[in-house]
Design a protein around this motif. Structure first.
Motif, PDB file in Angstrom:
ATOM      1  N   ALA A  40       0.858  -1.040  -0.086  1.00  0.00           N
ATOM      2  CA  ALA A  40      -0.007   0.131  -0.075  1.00  0.00           C
ATOM      3  C   ALA A  40       0.833   1.189   0.094  1.00  0.00           C
ATOM      4  O   ALA A  40       0.456   2.426  -0.819  1.00  0.00           O
ATOM      5  N   VAL A  41       1.911   1.340   0.739  1.00  0.00           N
ATOM      6  CA  VAL A  41       2.850   2.276   0.763  1.00  0.00           C
ATOM      7  C   VAL A  41       3.515   2.592  -0.666  1.00  0.00           C
ATOM      8  O   VAL A  41       3.563   3.487  -1.243  1.00  0.00           O
ATOM      9  N   LEU A  42       4.035   1.238  -1.152  1.00  0.00           N
ATOM     10  CA  LEU A  42       4.416   1.477  -2.708  1.00  0.00           C
ATOM     11  C   LEU A  42       3.629   2.011  -3.627  1.00  0.00           C
ATOM     12  O   LEU A  42       4.001   2.738  -4.496  1.00  0.00           O
ATOM     13  N   GLY A  43       2.251   1.463  -3.532  1.00  0.00           N
ATOM     14  CA  GLY A  43       1.257   1.932  -4.440  1.00  0.00           C
ATOM     15  C   GLY A  43       1.031   3.391  -4.308  1.00  0.00           C
ATOM     16  O   GLY A  43       0.808   4.001  -5.276  1.00  0.00           O
ATOM     17  N   GLY A  44       1.064   3.882  -3.128  1.00  0.00           N
ATOM     18  CA  GLY A  44       0.858   5.338  -3.144  1.00  0.00           C
ATOM     19  C   GLY A  44       2.001   6.153  -3.327  1.00  0.00           C
ATOM     20  O   GLY A  44       1.603   7.128  -4.150  1.00  0.00           O
ATOM     21  N   TRP A  45       3.480   5.730  -3.243  1.00  0.00           N
ATOM     22  CA  TRP A  45       4.169   6.228  -3.949  1.00  0.00           C
ATOM     23  C   TRP A  45       4.274   6.244  -5.451  1.00  0.00           C
ATOM     24  O   TRP A  45       4.529   7.195  -5.885  1.00  0.00           O
ATOM     25  N   ILE A  46       3.981   5.065  -5.898  1.00  0.00           N
ATOM     26  CA  ILE A  46       3.859   4.797  -7.602  1.00  0.00           C
ATOM     27  C   ILE A  46       2.629   5.842  -7.974  1.00  0.00           C
ATOM     28  O   ILE A  46       2.992   6.602  -8.852  1.00  0.00           O
ATOM     29  N   GLY A  47       1.739   5.866  -7.166  1.00  0.00           N
ATOM     30  CA  GLY A  47       0.634   6.856  -7.905  1.00  0.00           C
ATOM     31  C   GLY A  47       1.077   8.220  -7.737  1.00  0.00           C
ATOM     32  O   GLY A  47       0.746   9.110  -8.637  1.00  0.00           O
ATOM     33  N   GLY A  48       1.665   8.734  -6.681  1.00  0.00           N
ATOM     34  CA  GLY A  48       2.174   9.942  -6.583  1.00  0.00           C
ATOM     35  C   GLY A  48       3.505  10.463  -7.582  1.00  0.00           C
ATOM     36  O   GLY A  48       3.470  11.444  -8.082  1.00  0.00           O
TER      37      GLY A  48
END
Length: 91
Positions: A40-48
């Motif tokens: 979830a943290v990685l996904g948030g970083w990718i999206g941002g």
């Protein structure tokens, strides 16, 4: 969103990621939950970083969940590759 929201989202995303990926996965449900939180943290970083999305809008935002699940799948895939390789060499 608060860190508690990201952890809860990670727990759900990890469970969904484990259901999406086929095959035997090491770590059991505890491993799924940990990979989900990291995902979830990685996904948030990718999206941002890649798509310039502000994923801190809210817990029920569609794109926040999409990227949390994508991140969970990526981390679960990497975990499966690492643990699968280790199991093959010890057998």
């Amino acid at each position: 969103m608060s860190i508690i929201s990201w952890i809860i989202m990670g727990l759900v995303a990890g469970a969904i990621a484990r259901l999406i990926l086929p095959g035997k996965q090491g770590g059991g449900w505890f491993g799924a939950l940990i990979t989900g939180i990291i995902g979830a943290v990685l996904g948030g970083w990718i999206g941002g970083a890649l798509f310039n999305l502000d994923l801190n809008e809210g817990f029920f935002d569609f794109w926040t969940w999409v990227f949390a699940i994508i991140g969970g799948v990526i981390v679960a895939f990497i975990w499966q590759a690492i643990t699968g390789r280790r199991d093959r060499t010890t057998a």
